[in-house]
Write a protein that holds these residues in place. Structure first.
Motif, PDB file in Angstrom:
ATOM      1  N   ASP A 134      22.628  51.130  68.116  1.00  0.00           N
ATOM      2  CA  ASP A 134      23.452  51.480  66.969  1.00  0.00           C
ATOM      3  C   ASP A 134      23.864  52.947  67.071  1.00  0.00           C
ATOM      4  N   ALA A 135      25.107  53.234  66.703  1.00  0.00           N
ATOM      5  CA  ALA A 135      25.634  54.591  66.855  1.00  0.00           C
ATOM      6  C   ALA A 135      24.884  55.623  66.030  1.00  0.00           C
ATOM      7  N   MET A 136      24.224  55.200  64.947  1.00  0.00           N
ATOM      8  CA  MET A 136      23.457  56.136  64.132  1.00  0.00           C
ATOM      9  C   MET A 136      21.989  56.187  64.530  1.00  0.00           C
ATOM     10  N   GLU A 137      21.602  55.399  65.512  1.00  0.00           N
ATOM     11  CA  GLU A 137      20.209  55.393  65.941  1.00  0.00           C
ATOM     12  C   GLU A 137      20.017  55.951  67.345  1.00  0.00           C
ATOM     13  N   ILE A 138      21.061  55.918  68.161  1.00  0.00           N
ATOM     14  CA  ILE A 138      20.947  56.435  69.517  1.00  0.00           C
ATOM     15  C   ILE A 138      20.740  57.948  69.476  1.00  0.00           C
ATOM     16  N   GLY A 139      19.896  58.466  70.374  1.00  0.00           N
ATOM     17  CA  GLY A 139      19.661  59.904  70.458  1.00  0.00           C
ATOM     18  C   GLY A 139      20.678  60.594  71.347  1.00  0.00           C
ATOM     19  N   ALA A 140      20.643  61.918  71.324  1.00  0.00           N
ATOM     20  CA  ALA A 140      21.608  62.700  72.096  1.00  0.00           C
ATOM     21  C   ALA A 140      21.483  62.416  73.594  1.00  0.00           C
ATOM     22  N   ASP A 141      20.264  62.316  74.102  1.00  0.00           N
ATOM     23  CA  ASP A 141      20.076  62.072  75.532  1.00  0.00           C
ATOM     24  C   ASP A 141      20.579  60.679  75.914  1.00  0.00           C
ATOM     25  N   GLY A 142      20.258  59.689  75.091  1.00  0.00           N
ATOM     26  CA  GLY A 142      20.737  58.341  75.361  1.00  0.00           C
ATOM     27  C   GLY A 142      22.246  58.256  75.322  1.00  0.00           C
ATOM     28  N   PHE A 143      22.852  58.947  74.365  1.00  0.00           N
ATOM     29  CA  PHE A 143      24.313  58.982  74.266  1.00  0.00           C
ATOM     30  C   PHE A 143      24.913  59.588  75.531  1.00  0.00           C
ATOM     31  N   ALA A 144      24.377  60.727  75.965  1.00  0.00           N
ATOM     32  CA  ALA A 144      24.911  61.400  77.153  1.00  0.00           C
ATOM     33  C   ALA A 144      24.772  60.528  78.388  1.00  0.00           C
ATOM     34  N   GLU A 174      38.599  59.946  65.701  1.00  0.00           N
ATOM     35  CA  GLU A 174      38.184  61.091  64.877  1.00  0.00           C
ATOM     36  C   GLU A 174      37.136  61.929  65.603  1.00  0.00           C
ATOM     37  N   THR A 175      36.200  61.254  66.252  1.00  0.00           N
ATOM     38  CA  THR A 175      35.161  61.952  67.004  1.00  0.00           C
ATOM     39  C   THR A 175      35.771  62.787  68.124  1.00  0.00           C
ATOM     40  N   LEU A 176      36.674  62.184  68.875  1.00  0.00           N
ATOM     41  CA  LEU A 176      37.323  62.888  69.983  1.00  0.00           C
ATOM     42  C   LEU A 176      38.174  64.045  69.486  1.00  0.00           C
ATOM     43  N   PHE A 177      38.862  63.846  68.369  1.00  0.00           N
ATOM     44  CA  PHE A 177      39.696  64.901  67.783  1.00  0.00           C
ATOM     45  C   PHE A 177      38.846  66.114  67.429  1.00  0.00           C
ATOM     46  N   SER A 200      27.397  65.163  68.511  1.00  0.00           N
ATOM     47  CA  SER A 200      27.283  65.828  67.209  1.00  0.00           C
ATOM     48  C   SER A 200      28.434  65.455  66.290  1.00  0.00           C
ATOM     49  N   GLU A 201      29.638  65.387  66.844  1.00  0.00           N
ATOM     50  CA  GLU A 201      30.803  65.064  66.013  1.00  0.00           C
ATOM     51  C   GLU A 201      30.780  63.598  65.581  1.00  0.00           C
ATOM     52  N   MET A 202      30.338  62.701  66.470  1.00  0.00           N
ATOM     53  CA  MET A 202      30.201  61.306  66.069  1.00  0.00           C
ATOM     54  C   MET A 202      29.241  61.189  64.894  1.00  0.00           C
ATOM     55  N   ARG A 203      28.107  61.860  64.983  1.00  0.00           N
ATOM     56  CA  ARG A 203      27.137  61.836  63.893  1.00  0.00           C
ATOM     57  C   ARG A 203      27.713  62.430  62.610  1.00  0.00           C
ATOM     58  N   HIS A 204      28.469  63.507  62.755  1.00  0.00           N
ATOM     59  CA  HIS A 204      29.062  64.145  61.580  1.00  0.00           C
ATOM     60  C   HIS A 204      30.049  63.208  60.887  1.00  0.00           C
ATOM     61  N   SER A 207      28.153  60.134  59.412  1.00  0.00           N
ATOM     62  CA  SER A 207      27.292  60.543  58.296  1.00  0.00           C
ATOM     63  C   SER A 207      28.101  60.812  57.040  1.00  0.00           C
ATOM     64  N   HIS A 208      29.237  61.486  57.197  1.00  0.00           N
ATOM     65  CA  HIS A 208      30.089  61.737  56.022  1.00  0.00           C
ATOM     66  C   HIS A 208      30.532  60.424  55.389  1.00  0.00           C
ATOM     67  N   LEU A 209      30.979  59.494  56.204  1.00  0.00           N
ATOM     68  CA  LEU A 209      31.468  58.216  55.679  1.00  0.00           C
ATOM     69  C   LEU A 209      30.338  57.398  55.057  1.00  0.00           C
ATOM     70  N   LEU A 210      29.170  57.409  55.659  1.00  0.00           N
ATOM     71  CA  LEU A 210      28.036  56.688  55.100  1.00  0.00           C
ATOM     72  C   LEU A 210      27.584  57.307  53.788  1.00  0.00           C
ATOM     73  N   ASP A 211      27.541  58.631  53.739  1.00  0.00           N
ATOM     74  CA  ASP A 211      27.123  59.316  52.516  1.00  0.00           C
ATOM     75  C   ASP A 211      28.074  59.030  51.357  1.00  0.00           C
ATOM     76  N   ASN A 212      29.343  58.760  51.680  1.00  0.00           N
ATOM     77  CA  ASN A 212      30.351  58.518  50.654  1.00  0.00           C
ATOM     78  C   ASN A 212      30.767  57.050  50.574  1.00  0.00           C
ATOM     79  N   ASN A 213      29.928  56.165  51.134  1.00  0.00           N
ATOM     80  CA  ASN A 213      30.132  54.715  51.051  1.00  0.00           C
ATOM     81  C   ASN A 213      31.522  54.308  51.539  1.00  0.00           C
ATOM     82  N   ALA A 214      31.942  54.919  52.647  1.00  0.00           N
ATOM     83  CA  ALA A 214      33.225  54.596  53.291  1.00  0.00           C
ATOM     84  C   ALA A 214      34.414  54.761  52.341  1.00  0.00           C
ATOM     85  N   ASP A 215      34.332  55.736  51.449  1.00  0.00           N
ATOM     86  CA  ASP A 215      35.432  56.034  50.527  1.00  0.00           C
ATOM     87  C   ASP A 215      36.414  56.972  51.238  1.00  0.00           C
TER      88      ASP A 215
END
Length: 261
Positions: A134-144, A174-177, A200-204, A207-215
C-alpha cells in the motif's frame, strides 16, 4: 478514477454506517456486462455481518474474522453509498446490501468498470491478485528499491499496482509535479535524492487528501490539480502545463521545472 484517498473515503462510510448489522439480502440492479458473484456466493453473505473493514491500495474490504468478505474495486466512477430504506436509493446501484432495520449499502457503478467479489480474506486476495505494498505503508527504502529498479517511465512505475498499490493518474501526476520530475523520466536513472523526494511528496499528497477525506475543495491553489489543463500556467514556476501520453495514459506536467533526470 478513484485512487487511494477516494477509496479510503468509501471505506470510512462503510465503517461508520454499516458494521455489526445482519445482512438480510443482497440485491442486484442492472448488471449486464458486469462480473459479479453468483447465487452461491451471494447466499454466503446472507445472515452474516460486516464487523470490520480494510483497504489496500484501491481495494476495499468488508467482512469478519471468520469470513466471508467482500472485495470492491470502484473502477472509473464507482462508490459505496450507505442509505436508509426510507431515503432515496443512489442511481446506478448495481449491488445493494439490505441490512436488518432500515440501513442499506449500495455499490454505485455508473460506468460498469467496478468489481465486487466474495472472498475468503483480504490477505489471500492481496497475494493472489499480486498487489504491491500500500502506498501509505511502504517505507522510503522499499519505495526507492521498487521505483528505482524500474526501467520504464516513472509515471508508469508509480501507477503499477503490482509495484505500489493506490496511485492512479491524478495523484501520480501531483507527486511528480511537486517533486519536479517529468512523467516520462526513466525511473532507474533517478538519483537517490530524487527518489527520496518523490517518496516524501507522495506521502504529503496522500496524507493531505486522507486528512481531509478526499475533499477536493481543500486542495491548495499551488498544487497541479487546480491547473490540470493543457496550456495552463504552472503555479510553481510560471512555465506551462502540457498534456502528453506516457505508457498509454494521459499525463499533465510543467514543461519547465519538471526534469527528465
Amino acid at each position: 478514477m478513484p485512487e487511494l484517498p477516494e477509496c479510503e473515503k468509501s471505506r470510512r462510510k462503510v465503517a461508520d454506517h454499516c458494521l455489526n448489522r445482519t445482512i438480510e439480502a443482497v440485491e442486484y440492479g442492472e448488471v449486464s456486462h458486469m462480473n459479479l458473484p453468483g447465487g452461491n456466493a451471494r447466499e454466503r453473505l446472507v445472515g452474516h455481518r460486516f464487523t470490520e473493514t480494510r483497504r489496500h491500495g484501491k481495494a476495499i474490504f468488508a467482512g469478519s474474522k471468520t469470513g466471508p468478505w467482500i472485495a470492491v474495486r470502484l473502477g472509473m466512477t464507482g462508490s459505496l453509498r450507505p442509505f436508509d430504506a426510507d431515503g432515496e436509493a443512489p442511481d446506478y446501484a448495481k449491488v445493494t446490501f439490505v441490512f436488518e432495520g432500515d440501513r442499506r449499502l449500495a455499490f454505485r457503478n455508473p460506468r460498469k468498470f467496478g468489481v465486487l467479489e466474495v472472498i475468503e480474506d483480504p490477505e489471500s486476495y492481496i497475494a493472489e491478485t499480486g498487489l504491491g505494498p500500500d502506498a501509505m505503508e511502504i517505507g522510503a527504502d522499499g519505495f526507492a528499491e521498487v521505483i528505482g529498479g524500474t526501467k520504464g517511465a516513472v509515471k508508469s512505475a508509480l501507477m503499477a499496482q503490482t509495484k505500489i498499490a493506490g496511485l492512479g493518474n491524478l495523484w501520480s501526476d501531483e507527486t511528480l509535479f511537486r517533486a519536479g520530475v517529468a512523467p516520462d523520466a526513466a525511473a532507474n536513472r533517478l538519483s537517490d535524492d530524487t527518489l527520496g523526494q518523490l517518496y516524501s511528496e507522495m506521502r504529503h499528497v496522500l496524507s493531505h487528501l486522507l486528512d481531509n477525506n478526499a475533499d477536493y475543495g481543500t486542495i491548495p491553489g499551488d498544487w497541479l490539480f487546480p491547473h490540470r489543463t493543457d496550456g495552463a500556467d504552472c503555479p510553481a514556476c510560471g512555465g506551462t502545463i502540457r498534456k502528453s501520453k506516457v505508457g498509454g495514459r494521459s499525463a499533465f506536467a510543467c514543461d519547465t521545472h519538471q526534469k527528465t533526470a
